[in-house]
Write a protein that holds these residues in place. Structure first.
Motif, short mmCIF file in Angstrom:
data_model
loop_
_atom_site.label_atom_id
_atom_site.label_comp_id
_atom_site.label_asym_id
_atom_site.label_seq_id
_atom_site.Cartn_x
_atom_site.Cartn_y
_atom_site.Cartn_z
N SER A 103 0.84 -1.31 0.20
CA SER A 103 0.15 -0.01 0.13
C SER A 103 0.93 1.37 0.00
CB SER A 103 -1.02 -0.12 1.28
OG SER A 103 -1.50 1.05 1.32
N PRO A 104 0.82 2.18 -0.92
CA PRO A 104 1.57 3.27 -1.21
C PRO A 104 1.23 4.26 -0.09
CG PRO A 104 0.11 3.30 -2.94
CD PRO A 104 0.01 1.81 -2.13
N THR A 105 0.18 4.33 0.61
CA THR A 105 -0.05 5.23 1.60
C THR A 105 0.00 4.61 3.04
OG1 THR A 105 -2.64 4.37 1.59
CG2 THR A 105 -1.96 6.12 0.17
N LEU B 43 3.13 4.37 -13.27
CA LEU B 43 3.05 5.11 -12.07
C LEU B 43 3.37 4.06 -10.76
CD1 LEU B 43 -0.75 6.84 -12.80
CD2 LEU B 43 1.74 7.83 -12.85
N TRP B 44 4.03 2.97 -11.35
CA TRP B 44 4.23 1.71 -10.26
C TRP B 44 5.51 2.37 -9.58
CZ3 TRP B 44 3.53 -3.09 -13.41
CH2 TRP B 44 2.28 -3.44 -13.61
N ARG B 45 5.46 2.09 -8.13
CA ARG B 45 6.67 2.17 -7.48
C ARG B 45 7.35 0.84 -7.68
NH1 ARG B 45 4.79 1.88 -1.65
NH2 ARG B 45 3.53 0.34 -2.57
N TRP B 46 8.60 0.96 -7.15
CA TRP B 46 9.40 -0.37 -7.37
C TRP B 46 8.61 -1.71 -6.62
CZ3 TRP B 46 11.36 -3.33 -3.43
CH2 TRP B 46 11.46 -2.95 -2.18
N GLU B 47 7.84 -1.19 -5.65
CA GLU B 47 7.10 -2.41 -4.96
C GLU B 47 6.13 -3.12 -5.65
OE1 GLU B 47 8.59 0.37 -1.52
OE2 GLU B 47 7.72 0.53 -3.56
#
Length: 156
Positions: free
Chosen positions: A42-44, A117-121
């Protein structure tokens, strides 16, 4: 005499070695560092999103991952029976679908469908988890699997 196993090396490597190690690593992370696991999904998520009161959830998820690791590293290794492999791997594919759904819910369609838009995760989750999910489905569909089903139980 036909001694070639019905399950190709590429499937064996992925399902008997690579994935069980990854699932075991996920087990350890969920027990020892659940906030890291939460933040990877979860990015948040922040430190305030984790509470020791929710640790049983992470421990139960760790148990699920440990079962995946055991099932692949031990159960699949004990047989060349394609029916057993397909049964277990299709069940794991169903879990993959729910993991995708969970990612969709937390990321929303704007991020979920936009790799830029993806993070490395997200890259790790989608490529390293859902790539093998596609291979599970391919195996279940018989792609690259010999038609003869060996039913020998091997010792491990």
């Amino acid at each position: 005499m036909d001694t070639e196993p019905p399950i190709p090396f590429s499937y064996r490597f992925l399902f008997l070695y690579f994935e069980p190690l990854g699932a075991f690593f996920g087990t350890i992370i969920n027990i020892l560092d659940p906030l890291r696991y939460l933040q990877s999904l979860s990015p948040t998520a922040t430190a305030s999103a984790y509470s020791p009161l929710t640790q049983p959830i992470y421990d139960q998820l760790a148990a699920h991952l440990l079962f995946f690791s055991w099932s692949q590293a031990v159960v699949l290794r004990s047989t060349d029976d394609v029916k057993v492999w397909k049964s277990l791997l299709f069940g794991m594919f169903l879990c993959d679908i729910l993991h995708l759904f969970a990612s969709y819910r937390v990321l929303g369609p704007e991020v979920f469908f936009s790799p830029s838009l993806w993070r490395w995760e997200e890259w790790v989750n989608f490529v390293m988890l859902y790539g093998p999910g596609g291979l599970r489905l391919a195996f279940c569909a018989g792609v690259g699997v010999r038609s003869g089903e060996h039913k020998a139980i091997k010792s491990f």
